[in-house]
Design an enzyme around this catalytic site. Structure first.
Site: not given
Length: 290
Positions: A31-32, A34, A87, A106, A108, A110, A113-114
């Site tokens: 969800s971003g 890193t 997390h 993010r 959900p 997307d 899928v990531s």
């Protein structure tokens, strides 16, 4: 509340010695995390030239792969302002007034899928070795198509704490943070805003963290936080301190929005929206899905 999975345990936060100014980055997987770690690194050091790999500068405290004492010792030795990855939702963390908690959200679909791409990039044998668990058995069955995996993910009915990267788990994490969004030391950041207005979001976060950046340095820092630059530096920035990724470059898969919706039919998207409405408040969903 305690959150546990096969490779993480929020109880590792028990007794953590906070310092004034600590930054805790609380996100769901893919969800971003890193990206936000890199943004914090750039703000803290005010330079793209980091003194160590990103996962060393910003360790994942809950992760069982690295001994807790080792992580605590590494953080204790840091002299710069610390920024720590987790997390774990905020209700599973010690909420210390000396720290700022940054929660990245993010869309959900997307995120899911990531996550599917990320799981395919994990070395399961290496994970089992590090965790001291039985090695996974080989299977001859073909992997489920990503569309089918996404539909199954939408419809999966599970307790949030039992599967935090499920749709119920994602919504639990974000709903808890949304209810705390007025707290002075909680900052919510939307992945789409990072995509569409990276400079503005970095400036907003710097203001919330009380970090001053000379105006002439902003273009350099913003450029270093972009997807292309980060992917080019995957060897230093990908979260792989113990070699669990098959391909570090593949960790930075796409870095944009819309992948989940592209895979679904109108009927399937409507089913997702129905499920989401059952799991989160309307005002959060309006912000999350915009």
């Amino acid at each position: 509340m305690r959150y546990r999975s096969s490779d993480e345990d929020s109880a590792r936060w028990d007794g953590f010695p906070f310092r004034e100014g600590d930054i805790i980055i609380s996100t769901r997987s893919k969800s971003g995390t890193t990206w936000m770690q890199m943004i914090c690194a750039l703000l803290v050091f005010r330079s793209p030239d980091l003194p160590a790999p990103l996962s060393d500068l910003s360790p994942w405290l809950d992760w069982l792969v690295v001994p807790r004492d080792e992580v605590f010792a590494r953080l204790e030795a840091q002299e710069h302002r610390r920024f720590i990855k987790t997390h774990t939702p905020l209700d599973g963390l010690p909420l210390d007034p000396r720290a700022t908690y940054v929660v990245v959200a993010r869309h959900p679909l997307d995120m899911a899928v990531s996550l599917f791409h990320h799981v395919d990039n994990l070395d399961r044998q290496r994970m089992a070795e590090l965790l001291g668990t039985p090695a996974p058995t080989e299977t001859s069955s073909p992997p489920r198509p990503i569309h089918d995996s996404l539909v199954a993910w939408i419809n999966r009915d599970v307790a949030p704490a039992d599967a935090m990267d499920s749709l119920p788990g994602v919504m639990w994490h974000l709903t808890d943070a949304w209810r705390r969004r007025q707290d002075p030391n909680v900052v919510l950041v939307h992945y789409a805003d990072l995509v569409n207005n990276l400079s503005g979001e970095m400036r907003r976060l710097a203001a919330r963290l009380g970090i001053g950046v000379p105006e002439e340095q902003w273009p350099l820092l913003t450029d270093a936080a972009g997807f292309t630059q980060m992917r080019a530096r995957a060897a230093q920035l990908a979260p792989d301190p113990v070699g669990i990724l098959k391909d570090g470059n593949a960790f930075f898969h796409r870095g944009s929005s819309g992948a989940g919706r592209e895979l679904l039919t109108e009927e399937e998207l409507t089913q997702y929206e129905k499920r989401a409405a059952e799991l989160a408040p309307d005002d959060l969903l309006t912000w999350l899905h915009r």
